[in-house]
Design a protein around this motif. Sequence first.
Motif, short mmCIF file in Angstrom:
data_model
loop_
_atom_site.label_atom_id
_atom_site.label_comp_id
_atom_site.label_asym_id
_atom_site.label_seq_id
_atom_site.Cartn_x
_atom_site.Cartn_y
_atom_site.Cartn_z
N ILE A 28 -102.18 1.96 -75.57
CA ILE A 28 -101.13 1.16 -76.20
C ILE A 28 -101.04 -0.21 -75.54
N ALA A 31 -96.73 -5.68 -73.21
CA ALA A 31 -96.46 -7.11 -73.10
C ALA A 31 -95.63 -7.29 -71.83
N ASP A 35 -89.49 -2.76 -71.72
CA ASP A 35 -89.14 -1.49 -72.37
C ASP A 35 -90.12 -0.41 -71.96
N HIS A 78 -88.83 -14.45 -73.66
CA HIS A 78 -87.54 -14.93 -74.17
C HIS A 78 -87.11 -16.24 -73.52
N ILE A 101 -80.46 -11.58 -73.94
CA ILE A 101 -81.18 -10.38 -73.49
C ILE A 101 -81.31 -10.38 -71.96
N VAL A 106 -85.56 -10.50 -66.49
CA VAL A 106 -86.04 -9.75 -67.66
C VAL A 106 -86.57 -10.73 -68.71
N ALA A 117 -91.71 -5.13 -81.80
CA ALA A 117 -92.57 -3.95 -81.94
C ALA A 117 -91.84 -2.67 -81.55
N ALA A 123 -82.14 -4.50 -81.89
CA ALA A 123 -82.75 -5.38 -80.90
C ALA A 123 -82.32 -6.81 -81.22
N ASP A 124 -81.88 -7.52 -80.22
CA ASP A 124 -81.26 -8.83 -80.47
C ASP A 124 -82.27 -9.83 -81.05
N GLY A 125 -83.43 -9.93 -80.37
CA GLY A 125 -84.41 -10.91 -80.84
C GLY A 125 -84.80 -10.62 -82.29
N GLU A 165 -103.40 -1.87 -83.93
CA GLU A 165 -102.92 -3.18 -84.39
C GLU A 165 -101.96 -3.79 -83.37
N ARG A 185 -72.94 -11.27 -81.08
CA ARG A 185 -72.96 -9.82 -80.85
C ARG A 185 -71.74 -9.40 -80.06
N ALA A 193 -77.39 -1.49 -72.27
CA ALA A 193 -77.39 -2.92 -72.57
C ALA A 193 -77.72 -3.24 -74.02
#
Lengths: 289, 951
Positions: A28, A31, A35, A78, A101, A106, A117, A123-125, A165, A185, A193
Motif C-alpha cells: 500500500i 504519504a 493516519d 497541509h 488539521i 502533523v 484517500a 475528513a476536513d481537507g 492505483e 467545523r 480529533a
Amino acid sequence: MSLWKEYLHPKTVQEAVEALASSPAPAIPIAGGTDLMLDLQQGNHTPVHTLVDLTGILELHALEIRGEKLFIGAGVPHNRIVESALVREHATSLVESCGLIGGPQVRNSATLGGNVAHALPAADGTIGLLALDAEAEVASPSSRRLLPLHELFAGPGKSTLAADEILVGFYVPLRKPRQASAFCRVMRAQGIALPILNLAAWVERDDEVIRATRIAVGPAGPTPFRALETGKFLTGKAFSEETIAGAQEVLLSEAKFRTSPARATAEYRRELVVVLLKNAFSAAWERAK
Amino acid sequence: MKKTQLSLTVNGNTHTLASIPGETLADLLRKRLHLTGTKIGCNEAECGACTVIMDGEPVLSCSTPAERADGKTILTIEGLAKTPLAPAGHSPHFQGKWEETEGGLHPLQEAFVSHGAVQCGFCIPGQIMTSYALLEKNPNPTSDDIRHALKDTICRCAGYPTIENAILAAAESLRTGQPVEGPDIPDSALEGQTVGKLKVRPDGVEKVTGHAIYTDDLIFDNMLFAAVKRAGVPHAFVRKIDVEKARSAPGVVSVLTAEDVPGENIHGLVTLDWPVMVGIDERVRYVGDAIAIVAAESQEAAKAAVELIEVEFDLQPVVGNAVQAREEGQPQIHEKGNLLKHIKVRKGDPEIGFAEADIVLEHTFHTPAHDHLFIEPECSIAVPEGERMLIYVGSQIPYQDRTQVARALGWDEGRVRILGQLMGGGFGGKEDIAGQIHAALLANATGRPVKLLFDRHESLLVHPKRHATQIKVKIGAKKDGTLVAAKTELYGDTGAYASLGEKVLTRATTHSAGPYIIPHVHADCYAMYTNNPPAGAFRGFGVLQSAFAIETVLDMLAEKLGLDRIELRRKNALRVGTETSTGQVMRESVGLVECIDKVSGTMCQVSGLSRDELFQARRVPDAEHLVRAWGFASGFKNTGLGGGADDCAGAEVELYEDGLFEVRSSSAELGQGLVTVMRMIVAEELSVPAEQVKVLVMDTDLTPNGGPTTASRQTYVTGNASRLAAKTLREAITATLAEKYDQAPDKIRFEDGNVRVNGHSLTMQEVYSEMKAAGKDPRVLYDYHAPATTPLGTPGDMHVAFSFASQAAEVEVNTLTGEVKVLRVIAANDVGHAINPLGLRGQIEGGVVMGVGHALLENFITKDGMVVTDRMSRYRVPSIVHTPEIIPIVVEDPASDGPYGAKGVGEIVLIPTPPAITNAIYNAVGVRFDTLPVDQEKLLWAMRNSSGSAG
Ligand SMILES: Cc1cc2nc3c(=O)[nH]c(=O)nc-3n(C[C@H](O)[C@H](O)[C@H](O)COP(=O)(O)OP(=O)(O)OC[C@H]3O[C@@H](n4cnc5c(N)ncnc54)[C@H](O)[C@@H]3O)c2cc1C
Ligand code: FES
Ligand code: FES
C-alpha cells in the motif's frame, strides 16, 4: 513483528503504481503516514508487506496553475496548502480546513492525498475540497484518469481506488470574480480529533442573488456528503436571513446524521449543521463581494 | 527503489546505517544513535514530545518511518546548543545526581531554564524544537502565533504561560542579540538570602539540552525487554494458561506466570490485595491484571510472544461502579467483600442543625475517573548484580518499591536497591507498582538486565486513576447565610485494588464540607471495590471531587438566599480559632479570607466590572451568541499525611573535600521542584550560594527514607529534614571552629559561602579540613518527624497544616453550539511562605490548567470494566490552546512548623478550578453542571430547554 517488511522509494508515479502492482501483497502507498502509521502501530490495519513511499515523487508535490485549474498534488502537505497564496486565492475553504488539521508537526507530514484517500466522511481537507467542484487524477499502471472527487468514495474508510492505483492530485477550477468559499467545523472538547461536524460552502454571487453554490458536509452519511438539494434551493435566490433559514430546512431534510457514541448525537449534529451552514455560507458570501 | 542503507545527517554528523523494516525515526535516533533527548510520550502522534526538525520542518519522529529520513538533515535537541555540549550521557549508573553544564545554550534553552518553563522536563525537547521551528520562520511571533505552533505539543506539568513567555524572551534575544530577559516574578515575602528568591532548577540545563536521562534512556549490556500479558477482561477466573507457544517463539528467553513468583505473589501500598500475576483458578479483577510476563531479546519479540499466550477465562458479571458495588446481590470482588472502607466524620448532630436552619438544600454530584497522563510512560529496569537486584525506575516512593520488590522475590529488603531516575511527571500516578516487580522477576529468572516499558495504551489501562465519585451534599443555613449543618454521602470507586483508596477517600470525606465553619457535620463515604482500573493517588487526593460538590452547593445556596456568593463564603470561612469538620482547631496560618478578598478585588480590577456585574451574563458585542461571566470557588487541602501517621522524612547533608555540600533524601522529584527547594533551604541555612549545594534524591542505598512523595508533604517534611540537617551541620562546624580558634560560637559567622572566625575567612574546603583534622565527620543525618496528628474520629489535630485557595474563572459560552472557553483564571493560594517562587509559579499554572482539563476535557471512560479511553487520542488533556490567562496571587500566611513557614502547594492549586468554571457557566447561561466534565452537547440542550440543569 515489524510493521512492514519492505519499504520502497519510487521516484515517479509510474514506478509507484507498478510497485504496488508487482510487490508482494499487501502493498500500500504511504504519504505522510499520519493516519497509516498509527493504524499499523495500533493494529487497526491488517499487517502490510510493502509500503510504497510517495513522498519522493516530484509530480505529487506540484502546486501550480494548469490552464483553467489549480493543480494540487496529492503529496502536498497541509502546511504548504495553508501557506500557499495560490490556494488561498482559489480555494479558501481548503486553506481553512487544512489549517485546522492537527498541529504544525502533523500538517508538515500529512497530505491532502492521504486525507482524501482515507475516505472518512468528515475528513476536513476532503470536505474543504468537495465544495470546490474538484476533480481527482488517478494513476494506475496502465492509465491515468480524471474523475469528480465524490466518485472516489465508496464508504466509511473505503475509497474506489484499486490496490494498484494512487491519487496524483486534484484539479480545482480557478476562482472567478464574485466566487468564494469558506469552511467551518465544531470539535468536541473530549475525545478524538475528528470534527463532530464540518461544512464547506462555495458560492458565486450575482449582486445580491446566489448564482451558484455548493455545500459539503461531514459526517452526514457513509461518504463525504454533497448537499445537492440545498444547493438547488439556494440557487437563484436573493441572499437573506429567510433564504438561509429555508436552506437550513432543506439541509436538515436531505442530510442523514447519525449518533456516534461518546461523540455526538444525531440531534446535536442537526443543531450544529444549521449554525455551520449559516456561518460558512455567510463568510463565503462576504468574500465573494 | 528499495534501499538497504540510509544516509542521513543528524546535528551536523552524517550517518550511514542499514535500513531496518518497521523502524521509526524516533527509534533510529534513540536506539541507534543514542540521541535520547528525543522523547516518546505517546507513540501516536498526539503529544509532540518526539518532535525533531527534518529539512527545516518540525515533524513527529514517532510516526515518521526511519526510511523517510534518507538523504535528509535532522536537528534534534542535542544539536541545538551553540557550542555542542558533551555527548549525550549514557551512563547506566546514573544515580539521580545532576550536574549543571555551562555555556553555549541556545536562547530558547536559556529562556526555558531561567523562566522556569522546565518542570519534569519530559516534554521540553518537543516544546523547544517546535518553538525553534516557529522562530526560524517567524522571528517575532505574537502570543497567538505561539499558541498556534504549540497547539499539539502537550505539557502535562502545563506551565504553558511560562513556556510562552520563555519563547517571547528567546525571540527577543535572537532578534536583538541581547541576553535573554528573565521572568517577571516577584520574590516572596520571606527575608532569606536564598529562600524566597528566584532560583533555577539544578536539573534545568540537562533537561533543555536533551542530556537529562530518564529510565527508558538507559541501556545495559545484554539487556532483555519485557512485555506483560494482561487479562483484557474485567472480571473472571483464570482456568488455563498456555505459554508454550510464547516460550518457543523467536527471541524469547523467559516466560513466567504466578507459579514462578519465588516470594509472595502480592503487592499493594497500604492493603496487600493486588496479585503480581493472576494464577490458575484465581480471580481477575480488572482488564490490566497481569497473567504472564515475557522477557525477550527485543521489544518486538516480547510483544509478539505475549500475543501467543492463550488464556481461558471463566467470565464473571462485572461491577461497573461504586454505587452498584454496594447493592445487594452483587458479585463480591475481594474476599472481604466490595467495601474497602466506610469512612465517617462525626461532628455535632446535623439533624439539630437542619431543624434550626432556615433553608436546607440537597444535591448529588458525579465526577469521573481521571488519568494522570504524565508524558513519560512507566518504565522499570531491573539489573541483577551479584546477590542484589538494582531497580532503575521513576518512582514516587522508592522505599516502598524496595519493600514490594523484595517481598515478591522472597528476599531481604537490603538486597534490593532502588535507583530513582528522573521522572517525566507523576502527579500521584507513580506511587504504585507498575513494572518494578515484573522486571525484577524476569531479571532474577534470566540473570540479565530487563527493561519493562509501558506504551501509552498500557499506561492508560494499568495504573491507578483518580477516584470516580458520587457525592450527595445536604446543607442547612440561616437566612443570613450562616451555615449550621452539613451532611454528605460519598461513593468512591477505588476499582479493582485498594492502592491508596482509603487515604484518598478519607481526604475526600474530611474535606467534603469545605473550608467552612459548620457546627454540625456528618460525612459518610463508601470506598468501594469495582472491576474498573484501580484508583489511587492523584494531585488533589480526593479533595478535588468534594470541592466540586460543596462549592457548587454554596453557589446554589447563595442564589436561594439572595446573598452575595463571595460574602457567603467569607462569612463562613475558617479562620484562626475556628474548627474544621473533624474538630481540629485552627491555631494559625489560615489565609482563606485573604485569598477570598484578594481574588474578589482582582476580579473587579482586571475586568473593570462591579462585584454584582461580575456574575451576570454579558453578551460579547458583535458576537451576541457568545456570553461571558465570572465564577468563584474556594478550597483547602491538608499538608502532610496526618491522621495519626508518623509523618517523617530523613535528610542527610554532607560537606565534601571540594567545599561543596550535598543534601540527600529518597523523596521523589517528579518535576514539582523539590530538588530546588532542598537546595535552597540548605544554601540558606549554611549561607552559601545555591550553586554550592548538590542534591541527591531517590536512591535507597545512598539516601535516607523520605517517605512517600504525596499529600503535598515534601516541602514541609523533607524541607524541614533538610533544614534541620543543615542547621545541625552548621552547629557542628561552629562548635569545631569555636574550639579550634578558642572563640565563642556566636563569634563564628557563615557568610557568602565562607566561614569567618577570628578575622580569618575560611573557605568550605578549609572548613572540611578543619573538621577532618578534629576527627569530625562533616555529615549530619536528620530524621524529621512532623508534629503528631490524631486519627480521624479522635479529638485533636488531624493535620499539621492546611493550604487554602480561592479562584475566579471567566468563561465564554457559545450559545449556538454549547462550546465553552475559559478566558481568565485568578488564583490566590495561601502557601505559607513561597520558598521557591519560580517553582510555585509553575505549580500554579500547571494546577489551574489541569483544573481546566478536569472541568472541560478529561474523562476516563470505562464501560462494563472495559477502558474506552485507552489511547491518548481518546483521553484529551489541555494544551496551550485551552490555557486561560492566569493571574496568580501568592498569599503568605506562614505555618510556624513549616520550613520558613511554608506549607504544601502542589495540590491546592487545582482544587477550586473546576467549580469556579462550572459556577461561571451557570452565571453565564443559567445551566448548572453537577457532573464533570462539562459536555457541550448537554449544555446546548440545557440552554434550549432552559431547565437550568445539565447532568
Ligand atoms: C494528531 C492528529 C490530528 C489530526 N487531526 C485531523 C483533523 O483535525 N482533521 C482531519 O481531517 N484529519 C486529521 N488527522 C488525520 C490525518 O492527519 C489526515 O487525514 C492526513 O491528511 C492523512 O494524510 P497522510 O499523508 O498522513 O496519509 P497516510 O497516513 O500516509 O495515508 C492515509 C491513507 O491514504 C492512503 N494514501 C495516502 N496517499 C495516497 C495517494 N496519493 N494515493 C492513494 N492512496 C493514498 C494510504 O495508503 C492510507 O491508506 C489528524 C491526525 C493526527 C495524527
Ligand atoms: S507525538 Fe510522538 S511520542 Fe507523542
Ligand atoms: S515539563 Fe512538560 S510535561 Fe513536565
